[in-house]
Design an enzyme around this catalytic site. Structure first.
Site, mmCIF file in Angstrom:
data_model
loop_
_atom_site.group_PDB
_atom_site.id
_atom_site.type_symbol
_atom_site.label_atom_id
_atom_site.label_comp_id
_atom_site.label_asym_id
_atom_site.label_seq_id
_atom_site.Cartn_x
_atom_site.Cartn_y
_atom_site.Cartn_z
ATOM 1 N N TYR A 107 0.833 -1.207 0.000
ATOM 2 C CA TYR A 107 0.000 0.000 0.000
ATOM 3 C C TYR A 107 0.869 1.260 0.000
ATOM 4 O O TYR A 107 1.903 1.309 0.662
ATOM 5 C CB TYR A 107 -0.904 0.009 1.242
ATOM 6 C CG TYR A 107 -1.785 1.224 1.280
ATOM 7 C CD1 TYR A 107 -2.961 1.247 0.545
ATOM 8 C CD2 TYR A 107 -1.425 2.363 1.994
ATOM 9 C CE1 TYR A 107 -3.763 2.385 0.540
ATOM 10 C CE2 TYR A 107 -2.216 3.494 1.988
ATOM 11 C CZ TYR A 107 -3.390 3.495 1.262
ATOM 12 O OH TYR A 107 -4.182 4.619 1.242
ATOM 13 N N TRP A 109 1.105 5.665 -1.728
ATOM 14 C CA TRP A 109 0.792 6.595 -2.816
ATOM 15 C C TRP A 109 1.863 6.639 -3.888
ATOM 16 O O TRP A 109 1.615 7.139 -4.983
ATOM 17 C CB TRP A 109 0.564 7.996 -2.235
ATOM 18 C CG TRP A 109 -0.856 8.232 -1.852
ATOM 19 C CD1 TRP A 109 -1.606 7.457 -1.011
ATOM 20 C CD2 TRP A 109 -1.702 9.297 -2.287
ATOM 21 N NE1 TRP A 109 -2.866 7.993 -0.898
ATOM 22 C CE2 TRP A 109 -2.946 9.127 -1.667
ATOM 23 C CE3 TRP A 109 -1.515 10.395 -3.116
ATOM 24 C CZ2 TRP A 109 -4.016 9.996 -1.855
ATOM 25 C CZ3 TRP A 109 -2.570 11.269 -3.316
ATOM 26 C CH2 TRP A 109 -3.811 11.061 -2.689
#
Ligand code: PGD
Length: 752
Positions: A107, A109
């Site tokens: 996980y 960005w």
């Protein structure tokens, strides 16, 4: 010449000069982000992983759970030698335990750009290899992703809510729980060319819209909007919302016709409001009963938008404020009307409320996941620490797989996860941890293998995002520093060694891939959608391509409202579920069948008497480029700032600018004190994203010597329904730091 480029916080031009990289905002951006000033530091060696490294214990003693992980020495090694070793480790784990033993959820960005997106690269690699355990949902809005399908049948309120244009033109009253923070609207996943949220809010205000800010922090809404500030006690928004529902019920001013026609379970919900009066809510929320009553009455006077920020749901029992806001909006009866109803996450990023283009965008093919085993994203430490143990989520009984090999690219769990000392124990339980990083983040420092990744400035890519109207021909601004390689190249090396090389690369270089993605899109989906885009060479020469203008105003659930029989929702009843039999059937006491008040289970007490709000930062995106100019300018005494109300500071004899210690039941960190009346009394605020510094921490006798707030937060799911991140709140104490604060080491090369 300025080279076009893009980031999650804005498109920009960049020039590499002898004095470093110079950045200019995109000329069409009406409000460029201050975060752009963080970018130049990425082109300097500070904190960069300049060549691949291994942890000595892993290299010499082999894989296995290891308490030295996170404190051992790192050795620089040659790329080929390291890729051979990691390939051998993959063969061992897959051969002995199968793909359920590999975690490649990864996980985070990462960076803007369609091709070099780190997770997409890793997912393609692991799918070709037979799959790996991945994660479901997000840290951003995990509650909404699970709850909303039960309530309105899908995630449309998250993906495509009523547009800003509609709010700007029609809303009379915006009730913003968690606010509409300008800082968060500067960011949008995948990139954003024009920052418009502030301007849209200004225009709504100029037309006459009124704003009510419900938040313990005054700056969660721009001062220029002249909002009424209700400085709610953290974690009590549900009590406020239920009390407002109670007022509409007892006044008889709720929209009975809308409830009958468009909702399910209103009888159960309305009956449950018994006793939920403003007088009941006042001591819980800290908001006077008369104010609550007045707000409820104003809400039915004109067109009202009730919006809940993602952060308000990023809490224990975070399902409740979101569901209660939907229930209040249903009682007001304006769901499906222009500028009315409810929203979730306006301004939580710059994308929410922008009309997404209906056209296709270029995509990097990742293939299907053959394994399809997922854990809830915020339960990673539970999974690593409790293999084989059962857990519940969204009505299902599941068992955590035994994860032995953890492979992470493009995320920083030692930033985003809660209770970092627990996460350290979890990482130490794995047998091998492989991390791809351009920077020596705490996650890299807790790995066995650190692959040196390029930054986005060091490669060509294709900038494209769902809520933006440009494709950006992201150019390479400077050559890779040291021996850094693109994640694509690293994974190609591994893929080759594991026998999936040709399927992974399809024989293309990274540059050829970027052109291929563009051309495939241009001649295929774009052409079919009637978009005439220029050939790749022309696109690169132009620097960008403008996509068709965003479609007309969007009103969430408009057709459903007009004709629920013809346009039913995908809920069991086809209507908005104020009481869900499905959720009630799960039998969860932490998330019953309709919105209820559940008192937070960690509240200030004698030992930890202050509420901590651990929100997203204003000076960087998450933990990215914490050593950049804007982020560093925001530090106080070299630490992450912590805001404390003047009275709370005075009670403790604390003064502005001094180094303080924050403690919770989980851990402790240093911070730099800012005395501010923009926080409610009894509340302290510290943003996420300061790089974890256990080295300086050990010298200071705390867990983190820099100010990573996630050493304080609690690693527990929102409820058994969503199991989502609850990092927003904790109970803490603040005191003066005695002695000489240690130098922050988080940005040093390891071992120096
Ligand atoms: P980032 O700092 O963006 O945080 O968590 P997330 O992990 O996304 O991490 C991205 C990492 O990717 C950075 O370390 C960066 O260097 C790296 N990176 C960038 N480009 C590349 C690349 O090309 N290749 C590779 N290999 N790496 C790259 C964010 C998460 O934190 C989110 S979304 C939210 S909303 C949460 N919010 C909170 C909160 O409100 N409160 C608390 N307490 N905690 C939170 N955590 C969550």
């Amino acid at each position: 010449m300025s080279i076009p480029h893009s980031s999650h916080w804005g498109a920009f031009g960049a020039v590499a000069t002898a004095d470093g990289v110079r950045i200019t905002p995109h000329p069409d951006d009406p409000a460029p982000s201050a975060l752009l000033a963080n970018v130049p530091v990425a082109a300097t060696p500070t904190a960069r992983v300049l060549r691949p490294h291994v942890r000595r214990g892993w290299w010499e003693d082999g894989p296995g759970p290891d308490d030295r992980r996170g404190r051992d020495e790192f050795l620089p090694v040659a790329w080929d030698e390291l890729l051979d070793r990691v390939a051998a480790e993959y063969r061992r784990v897959l051969g002995d335990h199968g793909p359920r033993a590999v975690f490649a959820g990864s996980y985070g960005w990462a960076s803007a750009g369609r091709f070099h997106h780190a997770q997409s690269q890793l997912h393609r690699f692991s799918h070709l290899l037979g799959g790996a355990v991945r994660s479901s949902w997000t840290y951003s809005h995990g509650v909404g992703e699970v709850l909303l399908p039960h309530v309105v049948g899908n995630q449309e309120p998250l993906l495509s809510p009523t547009s800003w244009t509609s709010v700007e033109a029609h809303t009379d009253l915006v009730i913003a729980l968690g606010g509409l923070p300008a800082k968060n609207s500067e960011v949008a996943s995948g990139g954003i060319t024009r920052h418009e949220v502030a301007g849209r809010l200004r225009a709504a205000r100029a037309r006459g819209a009124e704003f009510v800010l419900v938040s313990p922090l005054r700056d969660d809404l721009a001062a220029e909007l002249g909002a009424q500030w209700l400085d709610v006690v953290p974690g009590t928004d549900t009590a406020l919302l239920l009390a407002m529902c109670h007022v509409l019920l007892t006044d008889g001013t709720y929209d009975r016709e809308f409830l009958d026609r468009c909702t399910e379970g209103s009888a159960e919900f309305l009956a449950s409001l018994d006793g939920r009066t403003p007088e009941w809510a006042a001591p819980l929320t800290g908001i006077p009963a008369a104010t609550i009553r007045d707000l409820a009455r104003r809400a039915v006077r004109g067109r009202t938008m009730v919006t809940v920020s993602w952060s308000v749901a990023r809490t224990r029992f975070g399902e409740q404020p979101l569901w209660a806001a939907v229930a209040l909006a249903a009682m007001i009866g304006q769901i499906g009307l222009p500028g009315g109803g409810f929203g979730h996450g306006y301004a939580s990023t710059g994308g929410v409320g922008k009309r997404a283009g209906t056209y296709p965008l270029p995509t990097f093919p990742q293939f299907a996941d053959p394994l399809r085993v997922r854990i809830p994203v915020a339960r990673i430490a539970d999974a690593l620490l409790h293999p084989g143990e059962p857990y519940e989520v969204d009505g299902r009984h599941e068992v955590y797989p035994h994860l032995r090999l953890v492979h992470w690219a493009g995320g920083n769990p030692f930033h985003h996860h809660q209770d970092l000392q627990r996460l350290q124990r979890a990482f130490r339980a794995a047998e091998t941890v492989v991390v791809h990083e351009p920077f020596w983040t705490a996650t890299a420092r807790h790995a066995d293998v650190v692959f040196a990744s390029t930054t986005t400035l060091e490669r060509e890519d294709l900038g494209a995002a769902r809520y933006d109207d440009r494709l950006i021909a992201m150019g390479r601004v400077h050559a890779p520093l040291g021996q850094a390689r693109d994640d694509y190249s690293t994974l190609s090396g591994l893929a080759e060694r594991l026998g999936i090389g040709p399927s992974f690369t399809e024989g293309r270089s990274a540059r050829e891939w970027v052109e291929h993605l563009y051309e495939q899109w241009r001649t295929g989906p774009a052409a079919r959608a009637g978009i005439t885009a220029p050939p790749y060479a022309r696109f690169v020469a132009d620097g960008e391509f403008r996509l068709p203008a965003e479609p007309a105003e969007k009103v969430l659930l408009a057709s459903f409202r007009a004709d629920p029989g013809r346009f039913p929702l995908r809920t069991p009843s086809g209507r908005v579920e104020l009481h869900s039999r499905t959720v009630a059937g799960f039998g969860y006491d932490d998330c019953p069948g309709h919105p209820v008040w559940l008192a937070p289970d960690e509240v200030p007490d004698e030992e930890f008497p202050l509420h901590l709000v651990a929100n997203n930062p204003a000076t960087r995106l998450h933990s990215q480029l914490d050593h950049g100019a804007t982020s560093q300018a925001g530090k106080v005494a070299g630490r992450e700032p912590v805001r404390v109300h003047p009275q709370d500071a005075a009670d403790r004899g604390l003064r502005d600018g001094q180094v303080v210690v924050l403690r919770s039941r989980r851990g402790s960190c240093l911070g730099g004190l800012v005395v501010s009346d923009a926080v409610r009394r009894g509340v302290v605020q510290m943003s996420t994203g300061a790089w974890f510094d256990p080295v300086a921490g050990a010298e200071a006798g705390v867990t983190c010597g820099h100010g990573n707030v996630n050493v304080l937060t609690r690693d527990v799911g929102s409820s058994r329904l969503a199991q989502a991140c609850t990092g927003q709140h904790a109970a803490v104490q603040v005191s003066a730091f005695e002695g000489v604060p240690p130098r922050v080491r988080a940005f040093d090369q390891p071992g120096t």
